[in-house]
Design a protein around this motif. Structure first.
Motif, PDB file in Angstrom:
ATOM      1  N   UNK A  13      -1.501  23.952  11.308  1.00  0.00           N
ATOM      2  CA  UNK A  13      -1.580  24.003   9.919  1.00  0.00           C
ATOM      3  C   UNK A  13      -0.199  24.115   9.339  1.00  0.00           C
ATOM      4  N   UNK A  14       0.979  24.761  10.152  1.00  0.00           N
ATOM      5  CA  UNK A  14       2.370  24.838   9.465  1.00  0.00           C
ATOM      6  C   UNK A  14       2.833  23.120   9.229  1.00  0.00           C
ATOM      7  N   UNK A  15       2.595  22.464  10.184  1.00  0.00           N
ATOM      8  CA  UNK A  15       3.004  20.894  10.077  1.00  0.00           C
ATOM      9  C   UNK A  15       2.187  20.315   9.141  1.00  0.00           C
ATOM     10  N   UNK A  16       1.023  20.296   9.195  1.00  0.00           N
ATOM     11  CA  UNK A  16       0.145  19.787   8.225  1.00  0.00           C
ATOM     12  C   UNK A  16       0.505  20.084   6.602  1.00  0.00           C
ATOM     13  N   UNK A  17       0.905  21.447   6.466  1.00  0.00           N
ATOM     14  CA  UNK A  17       1.393  21.935   5.182  1.00  0.00           C
ATOM     15  C   UNK A  17       2.506  21.387   4.838  1.00  0.00           C
ATOM     16  N   UNK A  18       3.387  21.105   5.825  1.00  0.00           N
ATOM     17  CA  UNK A  18       4.581  20.264   5.293  1.00  0.00           C
ATOM     18  C   UNK A  18       4.453  19.013   4.969  1.00  0.00           C
ATOM     19  N   UNK A  19       3.479  18.325   5.714  1.00  0.00           N
ATOM     20  CA  UNK A  19       3.022  16.911   5.218  1.00  0.00           C
ATOM     21  C   UNK A  19       2.649  16.791   3.837  1.00  0.00           C
ATOM     22  N   UNK A  65       6.310  16.430  -3.098  1.00  0.00           N
ATOM     23  CA  UNK A  65       7.609  16.364  -3.678  1.00  0.00           C
ATOM     24  C   UNK A  65       7.591  14.683  -3.901  1.00  0.00           C
ATOM     25  N   UNK A  66       7.171  13.728  -3.048  1.00  0.00           N
ATOM     26  CA  UNK A  66       7.470  12.361  -3.081  1.00  0.00           C
ATOM     27  C   UNK A  66       6.717  12.001  -4.853  1.00  0.00           C
ATOM     28  N   UNK A  67       5.371  12.528  -4.933  1.00  0.00           N
ATOM     29  CA  UNK A  67       4.832  12.097  -6.182  1.00  0.00           C
ATOM     30  C   UNK A  67       5.554  12.928  -7.173  1.00  0.00           C
ATOM     31  N   UNK A  68       6.059  13.799  -7.021  1.00  0.00           N
ATOM     32  CA  UNK A  68       6.865  14.743  -8.191  1.00  0.00           C
ATOM     33  C   UNK A  68       5.589  15.448  -8.785  1.00  0.00           C
ATOM     34  N   UNK A  69       4.559  15.877  -8.111  1.00  0.00           N
ATOM     35  CA  UNK A  69       3.140  16.500  -8.655  1.00  0.00           C
ATOM     36  C   UNK A  69       3.508  17.844  -9.387  1.00  0.00           C
ATOM     37  N   UNK A  70       3.022  18.363 -10.506  1.00  0.00           N
ATOM     38  CA  UNK A  70       3.309  19.555 -10.931  1.00  0.00           C
ATOM     39  C   UNK A  70       1.774  19.822 -11.785  1.00  0.00           C
ATOM     40  N   UNK A  73       2.477   8.365   6.392  1.00  0.00           N
ATOM     41  CA  UNK A  73       1.116   8.705   6.010  1.00  0.00           C
ATOM     42  C   UNK A  73       0.784   7.904   4.762  1.00  0.00           C
ATOM     43  N   UNK A  74      -0.552   7.520   4.807  1.00  0.00           N
ATOM     44  CA  UNK A  74      -1.199   6.743   3.706  1.00  0.00           C
ATOM     45  C   UNK A  74      -1.828   7.658   2.883  1.00  0.00           C
ATOM     46  N   UNK A  75      -1.683   7.256   1.541  1.00  0.00           N
ATOM     47  CA  UNK A  75      -2.377   7.990   0.584  1.00  0.00           C
ATOM     48  C   UNK A  75      -2.735   7.048  -0.444  1.00  0.00           C
ATOM     49  N   UNK A  76      -3.928   7.484  -1.236  1.00  0.00           N
ATOM     50  CA  UNK A  76      -4.771   6.881  -2.425  1.00  0.00           C
ATOM     51  C   UNK A  76      -4.290   7.469  -3.545  1.00  0.00           C
ATOM     52  N   UNK A  77      -3.691   6.668  -4.789  1.00  0.00           N
ATOM     53  CA  UNK A  77      -3.108   7.331  -5.826  1.00  0.00           C
ATOM     54  C   UNK A  77      -3.987   6.456  -7.214  1.00  0.00           C
ATOM     55  N   UNK A  78      -4.964   7.232  -7.731  1.00  0.00           N
ATOM     56  CA  UNK A  78      -5.633   6.204  -8.827  1.00  0.00           C
ATOM     57  C   UNK A  78      -5.646   7.070 -10.277  1.00  0.00           C
ATOM     58  N   UNK A  79      -5.384   6.420 -10.996  1.00  0.00           N
ATOM     59  CA  UNK A  79      -5.267   7.106 -12.334  1.00  0.00           C
ATOM     60  C   UNK A  79      -4.017   7.501 -12.763  1.00  0.00           C
ATOM     61  N   UNK A  80      -3.813   7.908 -14.040  1.00  0.00           N
ATOM     62  CA  UNK A  80      -2.469   8.536 -14.515  1.00  0.00           C
ATOM     63  C   UNK A  80      -2.516   9.846 -15.384  1.00  0.00           C
ATOM     64  N   UNK A  81      -3.677  10.659 -15.310  1.00  0.00           N
ATOM     65  CA  UNK A  81      -3.740  11.574 -15.965  1.00  0.00           C
ATOM     66  C   UNK A  81      -3.225  13.017 -15.199  1.00  0.00           C
ATOM     67  N   UNK A  82      -4.001  14.008 -15.528  1.00  0.00           N
ATOM     68  CA  UNK A  82      -3.545  15.352 -14.715  1.00  0.00           C
ATOM     69  C   UNK A  82      -3.918  15.207 -13.271  1.00  0.00           C
ATOM     70  N   UNK A 113       0.781  -1.008   0.142  1.00  0.00           N
ATOM     71  CA  UNK A 113      -0.024   0.065  -0.124  1.00  0.00           C
ATOM     72  C   UNK A 113       1.043   1.306   0.104  1.00  0.00           C
ATOM     73  N   UNK A 114       0.253   2.519  -0.731  1.00  0.00           N
ATOM     74  CA  UNK A 114       1.063   3.595  -0.653  1.00  0.00           C
ATOM     75  C   UNK A 114       1.559   4.512   0.715  1.00  0.00           C
ATOM     76  N   UNK A 115       2.595   4.528   1.119  1.00  0.00           N
ATOM     77  CA  UNK A 115       2.860   5.303   2.234  1.00  0.00           C
ATOM     78  C   UNK A 115       3.928   6.300   2.055  1.00  0.00           C
ATOM     79  N   UNK A 116       3.918   7.384   2.760  1.00  0.00           N
ATOM     80  CA  UNK A 116       5.318   8.021   2.537  1.00  0.00           C
ATOM     81  C   UNK A 116       5.618   8.288   3.956  1.00  0.00           C
ATOM     82  N   UNK A 117       7.089   8.490   4.322  1.00  0.00           N
ATOM     83  CA  UNK A 117       7.433   8.862   5.494  1.00  0.00           C
ATOM     84  C   UNK A 117       7.925  10.470   5.335  1.00  0.00           C
ATOM     85  N   UNK A 118       7.194  11.304   6.325  1.00  0.00           N
ATOM     86  CA  UNK A 118       7.436  12.704   6.247  1.00  0.00           C
ATOM     87  C   UNK A 118       8.936  13.139   6.949  1.00  0.00           C
ATOM     88  N   UNK A 119       9.037  14.436   6.613  1.00  0.00           N
ATOM     89  CA  UNK A 119      10.186  14.869   7.175  1.00  0.00           C
ATOM     90  C   UNK A 119      10.379  14.822   8.734  1.00  0.00           C
TER      91      UNK A 119
END
Length: 292
Positions: free
Chosen positions: A70-76, A82-87, A12-21, A1-7
């Motif tokens: 909110x500062x820490x949550x925004x950092x998450x 960054x982990x998913x290289x989203x643009x 944190x668990x996340x769902x990532x479906x599809x391949x488009x925008x 399952x997809x997890x990232x480790x924050x700084x």
């Protein structure tokens, strides 16, 4: 399952479906990445990529007992992006998720964010102050959190119907969905997370940050929202965010994903299509300028 480790070392668990925008969904306090699953599935069917995060202390993510400011949550969120290289990312925030979007933009800018959607967002300031007299008195917020420590089930029993707009036209919600809302808050979310997230939601003043938003913004708010009333939330957001667009859902409550999911999907797709048109028009202008 997809997890990232924050700084901070929080998984944190996340769902990532599809391949488009990419479209990233941030849930309300007490809710997790399941909240938007119907709309997410719709977007994937339209060729988009839908991503949703379990906030720390929520769902399958770690329960570190701290970091609900909110500062820490925004950092998450920044760590996930960054982990998913989203643009060219579109971010959709429901309730507390709206504040997370705004704080991310304040801390990290809009280089990776193309546009945002605030859905029944808990903004701009919920706490009563001298210049925000219609807000929640600090004593009332403290009393509510005190009651949650031992009697949260009673509060959920009394407030699930208003959250789902029971009795309003077009707000028929199944018992299964009702049970899921209550289970998410009661069993899938850390009580410490709920208490501290509520403190952040009530006490954080986003008014100056909203004025600084520099990306296209769609605000969606129900006129029957018992948690964040329209005049106190969506209308004030629209007044503060430059160039923002407010869409009001008639007879819609706070739990808008469950009651108005198909309409929310349609409005998100229209908002995304508008960005494609704007990009095409910009490209035409650029070619025209280059040829002159």
């Amino acid at each position: 399952m997809p997890f990232i480790e924050t700084r901070t070392g929080t998984s944190l668990f996340y769902r990532d479906w599809g391949t488009g925008r990419p479209v990233l969904f941030l849930a309300a306090a007490g809710m997790d990445s399941i909240e938007a699953r119907g709309v997410m599935a719709d977007l994937v069917a339209h060729g988009l990529r839908a991503i949703a995060l379990d906030r720390r202390g929520h769902g399958r993510s770690d329960d570190p007992g701290l970091g609900y400011d909110y500062d820490t949550l925004a950092d998450d969120i920044a760590d996930l992006i960054e982990h998913l290289s989203l643009h060219r990312l579109v971010v959709v925030g429901h309730s507390m998720g709206g504040g997370e979007i705004v704080r991310y933009l304040t801390r990290y800018g809009s280089d990776r964010i193309e546009r945002i959607v605030l859905v029944a967002a808990a903004l701009p300031l919920l706490l009563a102050t001298a210049d925000n007299p219609d807000g929640v008195p600090a004593e009332a917020a403290d009393a509510l959190r005190d009651s949650w420590r031992h009697h949260q089930d009673v509060w959920l029993r009394d407030n699930t119907d208003p959250y789902l707009g029971v009795g309003l036209p077009g707000c028929e919600v199944s018992q299964v969905a009702r049970d899921r809302v209550q289970a998410s808050i009661s069993y899938d979310t850390s009580l410490q997370a709920i208490l501290e997230c509520n403190r952040a939601v009530v006490e954080t003043d986003f008014r100056a940050e909203l004025r600084a938003i520099d990306v296209p913004t769609l605000i969606i708010h129900g006129d029957a929202d018992a948690s964040i009333p329209l005049d106190f939330g969506g209308r004030r957001q629209a007044e503060l965010i430059p160039g923002s667009e407010l869409t009001v859902y008639e007879n819609a409550p706070h739990g808008i994903y469950l009651t108005h999911g198909p309409r929310l999907t349609a409005d998100l797709l229209a908002f995304l299509d508008k960005s494609q048109v704007e990009a095409s028009e910009y490209a035409v202008l650029q070619r025209s300028s280059a040829g002159s």
